[in-house]
Design a protein around this motif. Structure first.
Motif, PDB file in Angstrom:
ATOM      1  N   GLY A   7     -48.445  74.278 -24.943  1.00  0.00           N
ATOM      2  CA  GLY A   7     -48.951  74.177 -23.576  1.00  0.00           C
ATOM      3  C   GLY A   7     -50.176  73.285 -23.531  1.00  0.00           C
ATOM      4  O   GLY A   7     -51.212  73.623 -24.120  1.00  0.00           O
ATOM      5  N   LEU A   8     -50.059  72.174 -22.830  1.00  0.00           N
ATOM      6  CA  LEU A   8     -51.147  71.198 -22.807  1.00  0.00           C
ATOM      7  C   LEU A   8     -51.612  70.906 -21.386  1.00  0.00           C
ATOM      8  O   LEU A   8     -51.798  69.765 -20.984  1.00  0.00           O
ATOM      9  CB  LEU A   8     -50.722  69.900 -23.500  1.00  0.00           C
ATOM     10  CG  LEU A   8     -50.357  70.027 -24.977  1.00  0.00           C
ATOM     11  CD1 LEU A   8     -49.875  68.690 -25.520  1.00  0.00           C
ATOM     12  CD2 LEU A   8     -51.547  70.548 -25.782  1.00  0.00           C
ATOM     13  N   GLY A   9     -51.797  71.970 -20.623  1.00  0.00           N
ATOM     14  CA  GLY A   9     -52.462  71.825 -19.339  1.00  0.00           C
ATOM     15  C   GLY A   9     -53.940  71.567 -19.578  1.00  0.00           C
ATOM     16  O   GLY A   9     -54.365  71.256 -20.695  1.00  0.00           O
ATOM     17  N   GLY A  12     -55.098  74.176 -22.208  1.00  0.00           N
ATOM     18  CA  GLY A  12     -54.426  73.989 -23.497  1.00  0.00           C
ATOM     19  C   GLY A  12     -54.874  72.726 -24.200  1.00  0.00           C
ATOM     20  O   GLY A  12     -55.065  72.706 -25.423  1.00  0.00           O
ATOM     21  N   SER A  13     -55.064  71.656 -23.438  1.00  0.00           N
ATOM     22  CA  SER A  13     -55.547  70.404 -24.032  1.00  0.00           C
ATOM     23  C   SER A  13     -56.947  70.574 -24.597  1.00  0.00           C
ATOM     24  O   SER A  13     -57.275  70.033 -25.660  1.00  0.00           O
ATOM     25  CB  SER A  13     -55.535  69.291 -22.984  1.00  0.00           C
ATOM     26  OG  SER A  13     -54.211  68.991 -22.585  1.00  0.00           O
ATOM     27  N   TRP A  29     -47.416  70.836 -28.556  1.00  0.00           N
ATOM     28  CA  TRP A  29     -46.142  70.710 -27.829  1.00  0.00           C
ATOM     29  C   TRP A  29     -46.396  70.986 -26.367  1.00  0.00           C
ATOM     30  O   TRP A  29     -47.188  71.869 -26.003  1.00  0.00           O
ATOM     31  CB  TRP A  29     -45.106  71.701 -28.353  1.00  0.00           C
ATOM     32  CG  TRP A  29     -43.838  71.672 -27.513  1.00  0.00           C
ATOM     33  CD1 TRP A  29     -42.755  70.866 -27.691  1.00  0.00           C
ATOM     34  CD2 TRP A  29     -43.567  72.473 -26.360  1.00  0.00           C
ATOM     35  NE1 TRP A  29     -41.823  71.095 -26.710  1.00  0.00           N
ATOM     36  CE2 TRP A  29     -42.290  72.090 -25.880  1.00  0.00           C
ATOM     37  CE3 TRP A  29     -44.269  73.466 -25.682  1.00  0.00           C
ATOM     38  CZ2 TRP A  29     -41.710  72.678 -24.756  1.00  0.00           C
ATOM     39  CZ3 TRP A  29     -43.706  74.044 -24.550  1.00  0.00           C
ATOM     40  CH2 TRP A  29     -42.436  73.655 -24.108  1.00  0.00           C
ATOM     41  N   ASN A  30     -45.716  70.226 -25.535  1.00  0.00           N
ATOM     42  CA  ASN A  30     -45.761  70.461 -24.099  1.00  0.00           C
ATOM     43  C   ASN A  30     -44.405  70.083 -23.517  1.00  0.00           C
ATOM     44  O   ASN A  30     -43.726  69.175 -24.029  1.00  0.00           O
ATOM     45  CB  ASN A  30     -46.861  69.627 -23.431  1.00  0.00           C
ATOM     46  CG  ASN A  30     -47.134  70.089 -22.003  1.00  0.00           C
ATOM     47  OD1 ASN A  30     -47.717  71.150 -21.785  1.00  0.00           O
ATOM     48  ND2 ASN A  30     -46.692  69.313 -21.023  1.00  0.00           N
ATOM     49  N   ARG A  31     -44.021  70.778 -22.464  1.00  0.00           N
ATOM     50  CA  ARG A  31     -42.724  70.485 -21.850  1.00  0.00           C
ATOM     51  C   ARG A  31     -42.634  69.019 -21.426  1.00  0.00           C
ATOM     52  O   ARG A  31     -41.600  68.379 -21.537  1.00  0.00           O
ATOM     53  CB  ARG A  31     -42.504  71.408 -20.650  1.00  0.00           C
ATOM     54  CG  ARG A  31     -41.063  71.508 -20.210  1.00  0.00           C
ATOM     55  CD  ARG A  31     -40.912  72.481 -19.059  1.00  0.00           C
ATOM     56  NE  ARG A  31     -41.375  73.802 -19.419  1.00  0.00           N
ATOM     57  CZ  ARG A  31     -40.655  74.713 -20.062  1.00  0.00           C
ATOM     58  NH1 ARG A  31     -39.428  74.408 -20.455  1.00  0.00           N
ATOM     59  NH2 ARG A  31     -41.146  75.913 -20.320  1.00  0.00           N
ATOM     60  N   LYS A  35     -48.128  64.351 -22.086  1.00  0.00           N
ATOM     61  CA  LYS A  35     -49.438  64.981 -22.043  1.00  0.00           C
ATOM     62  C   LYS A  35     -50.100  65.056 -23.412  1.00  0.00           C
ATOM     63  O   LYS A  35     -51.288  65.323 -23.519  1.00  0.00           O
ATOM     64  CB  LYS A  35     -49.348  66.381 -21.434  1.00  0.00           C
ATOM     65  CG  LYS A  35     -49.159  66.384 -19.922  1.00  0.00           C
ATOM     66  CD  LYS A  35     -49.406  67.757 -19.346  1.00  0.00           C
ATOM     67  CE  LYS A  35     -49.382  67.726 -17.830  1.00  0.00           C
ATOM     68  NZ  LYS A  35     -49.673  69.054 -17.245  1.00  0.00           N
ATOM     69  N   ALA A  36     -49.319  64.856 -24.467  1.00  0.00           N
ATOM     70  CA  ALA A  36     -49.866  64.928 -25.824  1.00  0.00           C
ATOM     71  C   ALA A  36     -50.476  63.617 -26.284  1.00  0.00           C
ATOM     72  O   ALA A  36     -51.143  63.583 -27.317  1.00  0.00           O
ATOM     73  CB  ALA A  36     -48.772  65.356 -26.797  1.00  0.00           C
ATOM     74  N   SER A  46     -47.564  65.483 -32.505  1.00  0.00           N
ATOM     75  CA  SER A  46     -46.771  65.919 -31.357  1.00  0.00           C
ATOM     76  C   SER A  46     -45.394  66.359 -31.836  1.00  0.00           C
ATOM     77  O   SER A  46     -44.645  65.565 -32.414  1.00  0.00           O
ATOM     78  CB  SER A  46     -46.640  64.788 -30.337  1.00  0.00           C
ATOM     79  OG  SER A  46     -45.866  65.207 -29.231  1.00  0.00           O
ATOM     80  N   VAL A  64     -50.175  78.918 -21.299  1.00  0.00           N
ATOM     81  CA  VAL A  64     -49.302  78.395 -20.250  1.00  0.00           C
ATOM     82  C   VAL A  64     -49.523  79.214 -18.976  1.00  0.00           C
ATOM     83  O   VAL A  64     -50.394  80.087 -18.929  1.00  0.00           O
ATOM     84  CB  VAL A  64     -47.814  78.442 -20.684  1.00  0.00           C
ATOM     85  CG1 VAL A  64     -47.558  77.454 -21.810  1.00  0.00           C
ATOM     86  CG2 VAL A  64     -47.407  79.850 -21.114  1.00  0.00           C
TER      87      VAL A  64
END
Length: 288
Positions: A7-9, A12-13, A29-31, A35-36, A46, A64
């Motif tokens: 999760g890289l919101g 998360g980031s 990892w992000n959907r 974003k990575a 990534s 998330v």
């Protein structure tokens, strides 16, 4: 130590960046894979899938939107054998306990964490994170988790406690902010600058925080009788606040709610008790 962040919101980031800044080998990892990119430029790896991301590290940190998403993401990983899952997703204490049991069924150990700061403050020495759950897992990864905030605290083996602590802090915060902003509307209606008010009333407001430990002791003991500051003395002042609000065209719902509670408790025969007696009113209040 290796760590994976799922999760890289915004938050998360920030978590992944803090691990990288602390010298940890970090897989992300992000959907939405793009974003990575910024983190990869800083040294992160990534992962192309959740199974790949989880397999990369013993410590798996999840942040998330919602615990249903936590389950869905981790379910796609398959087995969690040997993995310590640290869930930093907001939710209720019951949800945290449910996710803990779910992770255990899949062979993982579980720690729930509640972040008590905004994303830019992640990694700061004064940033608070509450933790609870598997004590051995927390102990193994405590040093790495300390990179997220210098005031990380383990509260015990109940994974629901951190969420409850976090909600209690927010509950106190919103009540305080609402009271202050209602007061600000009153002041502004008279053309008074709120900063000027704080210059003169700051000591009184600081005294309220100093009063909380005394209030907490009364609640913990269930003993509310006091020689001074009784509820019956609060009642006229709260009524005055409601009338002042109405006279100025300021929304009076917030103080009126307080007035109804105080009046009801006084009428029930507890007028000589401390303000802390209202906790019993909250405990017995019917659901709306």
């Amino acid at each position: 130590m290796t760590v994976t962040v799922l999760g890289l919101g915004e938050m998360g980031s920030a978590l992944a960046a803090a691990f990288l800044a602390g010298g940890q080998r970090t897989t992300v990892w992000n959907r939405t894979a793009g974003k990575a990119d910024g983190l990869v430029a800083e040294g992160a790896v990534s992962a192309g899938s959740v199974p790949e991301a989880v397999a990369a590290s013993d410590l798996v940190v999840v942040n998330v939107k919602g615990n249903d998403a936590v389950r869905a993401i981790l379910a796609s990983a398959g087995s969690l054998d040997g993995r310590a899952v640290v869930n930093l997703t907001d939710g209720t204490s019951g949800e945290a306990r449910d996710v803990a049991a779910w992770v255990a069924e899949r062979g993982g150990s579980y720690v729930h964490g509640q972040i008590m700061t905004i994303a830019p403050a992640i990694g700061h020495a004064d940033s608070v994170v509450f933790y609870g759950g598997d004590e051995a897992a927390y102990g193994r990864h405590r040093e790495v988790l300390s990179l997220l905030g210098g005031r990380g605290t383990y509260l015990g083996d109940d994974p629901g406690t951190p969420a409850l602590f976090g909600l209690a802090v927010n509950d106190t915060m919103w009540g305080t902010l609402n009271g202050f902003l209602h007061a600000s509307a009153l002041l502004a209606s008279e053309g008074v600058e709120v900063k000027r008010f704080l210059e003169h009333a700051g000591a009184s407001l600081s005294g309220l925080l100093a009063y909380l430990p005394s209030l907490a002791g009364e609640v913990d003991r269930g003993e509310y009788a006091v020689p001074f500051g009784a509820l019956k003395h609060h009642l006229p002042a709260v009524a005055d606040l409601v009338r002042e609000s109405r006279d100025r065209g300021i929304d009076d719902e917030f103080p009126s709610y307080t007035l109804r509670m105080v009046r009801a408790v006084v009428e029930d025969g507890h007028g000589d008790d401390s303000y802390s007696r209202l906790v019993e009113r909250f405990r017995s209040s019917p659901a709306s």
